[in-house]
Design a protein around this motif. Structure first.
Motif, PDB file in Angstrom:
ATOM      1  N   ILE A 332       0.821  -1.212   0.000  1.00 29.36           N
ATOM      2  CA  ILE A 332       0.000   0.000   0.000  1.00 29.36           C
ATOM      3  C   ILE A 332       0.856   1.263   0.000  1.00 29.36           C
ATOM      4  O   ILE A 332       0.519   2.262  -0.641  1.00 29.36           O
ATOM      5  N   PHE A 333       2.007   1.218   0.682  1.00 29.07           N
ATOM      6  CA  PHE A 333       2.864   2.399   0.799  1.00 29.07           C
ATOM      7  C   PHE A 333       3.931   2.458  -0.298  1.00 29.07           C
ATOM      8  O   PHE A 333       4.783   3.338  -0.286  1.00 29.07           O
ATOM      9  N   SER A 334       3.895   1.540  -1.253  1.00 27.35           N
ATOM     10  CA  SER A 334       4.990   1.390  -2.216  1.00 27.35           C
ATOM     11  C   SER A 334       5.132   2.555  -3.185  1.00 27.35           C
ATOM     12  O   SER A 334       6.223   2.836  -3.681  1.00 27.35           O
ATOM     13  N   ASP A 335       4.024   3.260  -3.484  1.00 31.13           N
ATOM     14  CA  ASP A 335       4.068   4.311  -4.505  1.00 31.13           C
ATOM     15  C   ASP A 335       3.139   5.450  -4.097  1.00 31.13           C
ATOM     16  O   ASP A 335       1.936   5.256  -3.933  1.00 31.13           O
ATOM     17  N   LYS A 336       3.696   6.633  -3.931  1.00 32.64           N
ATOM     18  CA  LYS A 336       2.897   7.796  -3.522  1.00 32.64           C
ATOM     19  C   LYS A 336       1.816   8.140  -4.541  1.00 32.64           C
ATOM     20  O   LYS A 336       0.821   8.787  -4.212  1.00 32.64           O
ATOM     21  N   ASN A 337       2.009   7.710  -5.805  1.00 33.88           N
ATOM     22  CA  ASN A 337       0.991   7.972  -6.827  1.00 33.88           C
ATOM     23  C   ASN A 337      -0.318   7.262  -6.509  1.00 33.88           C
ATOM     24  O   ASN A 337      -1.383   7.641  -7.008  1.00 33.88           O
ATOM     25  N   ASN A 338      -0.243   6.219  -5.678  1.00 31.34           N
ATOM     26  CA  ASN A 338      -1.458   5.492  -5.298  1.00 31.34           C
ATOM     27  C   ASN A 338      -2.403   6.375  -4.482  1.00 31.34           C
ATOM     28  O   ASN A 338      -3.613   6.146  -4.474  1.00 31.34           O
ATOM     29  N   ILE A 339      -1.854   7.369  -3.798  1.00 35.34           N
ATOM     30  CA  ILE A 339      -2.673   8.233  -2.940  1.00 35.34           C
ATOM     31  C   ILE A 339      -3.725   8.967  -3.764  1.00 35.34           C
ATOM     32  O   ILE A 339      -4.886   9.095  -3.358  1.00 35.34           O
ATOM     33  N   LYS A 340      -3.337   9.452  -4.947  1.00 35.79           N
ATOM     34  CA  LYS A 340      -4.282  10.169  -5.809  1.00 35.79           C
ATOM     35  C   LYS A 340      -5.442   9.273  -6.205  1.00 35.79           C
ATOM     36  O   LYS A 340      -6.599   9.696  -6.203  1.00 35.79           O
ATOM     37  N   MET A 341      -5.112   8.016  -6.559  1.00 35.64           N
ATOM     38  CA  MET A 341      -6.151   7.086  -6.959  1.00 35.64           C
ATOM     39  C   MET A 341      -7.065   6.754  -5.780  1.00 35.64           C
ATOM     40  O   MET A 341      -8.296   6.664  -5.925  1.00 35.64           O
ATOM     41  N   ILE A 342      -6.501   6.601  -4.590  1.00 38.32           N
ATOM     42  CA  ILE A 342      -7.287   6.296  -3.398  1.00 38.32           C
ATOM     43  C   ILE A 342      -8.223   7.456  -3.072  1.00 38.32           C
ATOM     44  O   ILE A 342      -9.385   7.256  -2.700  1.00 38.32           O
ATOM     45  N   LYS A 343      -7.727   8.682  -3.224  1.00 38.89           N
ATOM     46  CA  LYS A 343      -8.573   9.863  -2.967  1.00 38.89           C
ATOM     47  C   LYS A 343      -9.742   9.933  -3.956  1.00 38.89           C
ATOM     48  O   LYS A 343     -10.859  10.323  -3.576  1.00 38.89           O
ATOM     49  N   ARG A 344      -9.479   9.536  -5.214  1.00 39.32           N
ATOM     50  CA  ARG A 344     -10.582   9.510  -6.191  1.00 39.32           C
ATOM     51  C   ARG A 344     -11.634   8.480  -5.779  1.00 39.32           C
ATOM     52  O   ARG A 344     -12.841   8.704  -5.955  1.00 39.32           O
ATOM     53  N   PHE A 345     -11.179   7.371  -5.231  1.00 41.48           N
ATOM     54  CA  PHE A 345     -12.098   6.334  -4.760  1.00 41.48           C
ATOM     55  C   PHE A 345     -12.955   6.869  -3.610  1.00 41.48           C
ATOM     56  O   PHE A 345     -14.182   6.652  -3.582  1.00 41.48           O
ATOM     57  N   ILE A 346     -12.332   7.577  -2.687  1.00 46.73           N
ATOM     58  CA  ILE A 346     -13.062   8.147  -1.557  1.00 46.73           C
ATOM     59  C   ILE A 346     -14.085   9.173  -2.041  1.00 46.73           C
ATOM     60  O   ILE A 346     -15.208   9.254  -1.513  1.00 46.73           O
ATOM     61  N   GLU A 347     -13.736   9.942  -3.058  1.00 51.60           N
ATOM     62  CA  GLU A 347     -14.670  10.915  -3.627  1.00 51.60           C
ATOM     63  C   GLU A 347     -15.905  10.218  -4.179  1.00 51.60           C
ATOM     64  O   GLU A 347     -17.042  10.722  -4.042  1.00 51.60           O
ATOM     65  N   ARG A 348     -15.703   9.048  -4.803  1.00 50.87           N
ATOM     66  CA  ARG A 348     -16.846   8.319  -5.371  1.00 50.87           C
ATOM     67  C   ARG A 348     -17.703   7.691  -4.272  1.00 50.87           C
ATOM     68  O   ARG A 348     -18.922   7.564  -4.430  1.00 50.87           O
ATOM     69  N   ILE A 349     -17.074   7.312  -3.169  1.00 47.59           N
ATOM     70  CA  ILE A 349     -17.852   6.837  -2.031  1.00 47.59           C
ATOM     71  C   ILE A 349     -18.705   7.994  -1.490  1.00 47.59           C
ATOM     72  O   ILE A 349     -19.896   7.821  -1.189  1.00 47.59           O
ATOM     73  N   SER A 350     -18.094   9.171  -1.382  1.00 51.18           N
ATOM     74  CA  SER A 350     -18.824  10.346  -0.880  1.00 51.18           C
ATOM     75  C   SER A 350     -19.975  10.714  -1.803  1.00 51.18           C
ATOM     76  O   SER A 350     -21.072  11.077  -1.348  1.00 51.18           O
ATOM     77  N   GLU A 351     -19.738  10.584  -3.107  1.00 48.87           N
ATOM     78  CA  GLU A 351     -20.800  10.893  -4.072  1.00 48.87           C
ATOM     79  C   GLU A 351     -21.982   9.942  -3.899  1.00 48.87           C
ATOM     80  O   GLU A 351     -23.146  10.359  -3.897  1.00 48.87           O
ATOM     81  N   THR A 352     -21.672   8.660  -3.740  1.00 51.23           N
ATOM     82  CA  THR A 352     -22.730   7.665  -3.554  1.00 51.23           C
ATOM     83  C   THR A 352     -23.457   7.898  -2.240  1.00 51.23           C
ATOM     84  O   THR A 352     -24.688   7.765  -2.169  1.00 51.23           O
ATOM     85  N   LEU A 353     -22.715   8.269  -1.201  1.00 49.78           N
ATOM     86  CA  LEU A 353     -23.337   8.556   0.094  1.00 49.78           C
ATOM     87  C   LEU A 353     -24.266   9.756  -0.010  1.00 49.78           C
ATOM     88  O   LEU A 353     -25.336   9.783   0.621  1.00 49.78           O
ATOM     89  N   SER A 354     -23.893  10.722  -0.832  1.00 42.03           N
ATOM     90  CA  SER A 354     -24.746  11.923  -0.983  1.00 42.03           C
ATOM     91  C   SER A 354     -26.104  11.560  -1.565  1.00 42.03           C
ATOM     92  O   SER A 354     -27.111  12.199  -1.237  1.00 42.03           O
ATOM     93  N   PHE A 355     -26.157  10.545  -2.431  1.00 41.72           N
ATOM     94  CA  PHE A 355     -27.448  10.101  -2.970  1.00 41.72           C
ATOM     95  C   PHE A 355     -28.354   9.644  -1.831  1.00 41.72           C
ATOM     96  O   PHE A 355     -29.555   9.941  -1.816  1.00 41.72           O
ATOM     97  N   VAL A 356     -27.772   8.926  -0.890  1.00 40.12           N
ATOM     98  CA  VAL A 356     -28.546   8.404   0.238  1.00 40.12           C
ATOM     99  C   VAL A 356     -28.957   9.542   1.168  1.00 40.12           C
ATOM    100  O   VAL A 356     -30.118   9.615   1.610  1.00 40.12           O
ATOM    101  N   GLU A 357     -28.007  10.422   1.466  1.00 41.93           N
ATOM    102  CA  GLU A 357     -28.297  11.551   2.365  1.00 41.93           C
ATOM    103  C   GLU A 357     -29.414  12.422   1.809  1.00 41.93           C
ATOM    104  O   GLU A 357     -30.271  12.922   2.559  1.00 41.93           O
ATOM    105  N   ASN A 358     -29.436  12.602   0.499  1.00 41.22           N
ATOM    106  CA  ASN A 358     -30.441  13.471  -0.141  1.00 41.22           C
ATOM    107  C   ASN A 358     -31.669  12.707  -0.600  1.00 41.22           C
ATOM    108  O   ASN A 358     -32.531  13.274  -1.275  1.00 41.22           O
ATOM    109  N   ASP A 359     -31.724  11.423  -0.225  1.00 42.92           N
ATOM    110  CA  ASP A 359     -32.858  10.582  -0.624  1.00 42.92           C
ATOM    111  C   ASP A 359     -33.067  10.613  -2.140  1.00 42.92           C
ATOM    112  O   ASP A 359     -34.203  10.655  -2.632  1.00 42.92           O
ATOM    113  N   ASP A 360     -31.953  10.608  -2.858  1.00 41.37           N
ATOM    114  CA  ASP A 360     -31.968  10.738  -4.315  1.00 41.37           C
ATOM    115  C   ASP A 360     -31.805   9.356  -4.964  1.00 41.37           C
ATOM    116  O   ASP A 360     -30.745   9.002  -5.474  1.00 41.37           O
TER     117      ASP A 360
END
Length: 400
Positions: A332-360
């Protein structure tokens, strides 16, 4: 107890005894059939072991996908003729075949057509190093090991490196580059024509380091399996070609003969894909396990109420935590470039959560369908493949 109650008990006991006597002979017949099945499987395994010995002597590949596919096809067809479930028979045959590969893998596979090699494994006492050392030894090759406490310029280590046909680097990710540099310096002076290879789970930096530091043949390998495998058959190794492939072709041929699926891939492409295959998956699993711990979940209660598919998911989470945390932290710590990809994944989790929060629900369903379309035919393919695993998970936890 009344006389009537006593008569009822006797009557029930008589019916129970009669019922038992009525199918006891059928149970005995089932036992005889089961014993015959066990004997037949034992006979089959004995024959496949003999075949394995012949393959080894002739230098033939352990695994022939075309032969296996034809065998499965024929057995499914025969099952239909007998009114049996083809899926049932395929499951049984595949399990027997897997055990056959395991038996053949344990055999000493010296071919009269192969030339014995001198192989040095740096980190050969580690789990993965031992696994490959065992593979080479069964092929009749001579194995030497160098560990971190050994001095490369010592008389003993120099003797090993001077006569090596192959030096295989099998050390933790965080020291791979420094080990490559040190080993390559010695080889360039004493054995420049030696093959230098590594089995690290990242490939771009190690391959580039080997190419820049070593004059001879170079190849990067990534075994897509752990040291606890029962057989090499059907396992996958990623191959990142470096230099002078003709010099290490014998190594690739040996891996193929053991039934390993070799996948050629550019080192940079490999690492990009591993950020999804390994880094993101491992990080998600670690985070999910940590979440269960902090929620103080009763695992026994979860298992009691779990569907087979969730049991499978929980098994994979628990499997990770049964292993060495250093291995996963290195990945997991082998390449700092992985952090950008992980952050994009977290953004997509947040986007999906927003659908639930907004009852959308509409946006949720739209996103779901767009992803379904992206998966295309793989969605149905994966559903069918997973049905077999789910069925096994429902057989009393039989896959554990």
């Amino acid at each position: 107890m009344t006389e009537k109650s006593s008569d009822n008990i006797k009557l029930n006991e008589t019916k129970s005894n009669e019922t038992g006597q009525g199918f006891d002979h059928l149970r005995d017949e089932i036992d005889r059939i089961d014993k015959s099945l066990v004997k037949l499987i034992a006979q089959r395994l004995k024959v496949t072991k003999e075949i394995g010995e012949i393959k080894s002597d002739l230098g033939l590949a352990l695994y022939h996908p075309e032969r296996e596919a034809e065998l499965i096809k024929n057995k499914r067809s025969y099952a239909k003729e007998l009114g049996l479930s083809p899926d049932l028979i395929e499951d049984v045959i595949r399990r027997i075949i897997r055990d056959s590969y395991k038996s053949q893998n344990a055999q000493r596979a010296i071919s009269s057509k192969s030339e014995s090699k001198e192989i040095v494994i740096v980190g050969g006492r580690g789990q993965l190093g031992k696994l490959f050392g065992d593979l080479f030894e069964k092929n009749g090759d001579k194995i030497s090991v160098i560990e971190k406490q050994d001095h490369l310029n010592s008389e003993e280590c120099l003797a090993k490196l001077k006569k090596a046909d192959l030096v295989l680097i099998s050390v933790p990710i965080n020291v791979t580059l420094s080990v490559i540099e040190k080993v390559a310096k010695v080889l360039n002076i004493h054995n420049p024509n030696c093959i230098l290879a590594d089995v690290t789970s990242i490939k771009n930096q190690p391959v580039q380091e080997m190419l820049s530091q070593h004059q001879g043949a170079v190849v990067g390998l990534h075994p897509m399996f752990g040291p606890d495998i029962e057989t090499f058959a059907k396992q996958t190794v990623a191959v990142c070609h470096g230099r002078l492939k003709e010099n290490y072709q014998w190594l690739l041929d040996l891996l193929s003969k053991k039934g390993i699926n070799l996948v050629d891939v550019e080192a940079k492409t490999h690492d990009d894909l591993m950020s999804i295959i390994q880094v993101l998956r491992h990080l998600s699993t670690v985070a999910y396990g940590n979440h269960l711990r902090h929620e103080d979940i009763d695992l026994n209660k979860i298992l009691e109420l779990s569907s087979p598919i969730y049991r499978l998911e929980l098994i994979m989470v628990g499997r990770l935590f049964a292993q060495d945390p250093i291995l996963y932290s290195d990945i997991i710590f082998s390449d700092k470039n992985n952090i950008k990809m992980i952050k994009r994944f977290i953004e997509r989790i947040s986007e999906t959560l927003s659908f639930v929060e907004n009852d959308d629900k509409q946006s949720f369903i739209q996103s779901f369908n767009e992803t379904k379309e992206w998966f295309g035919e793989f969605a149905d393919k994966f559903a069918k493949e997973s049905n077999h695993l789910i069925a096994k998970a429902g057989d009393g936890g039989g896959i554990l």
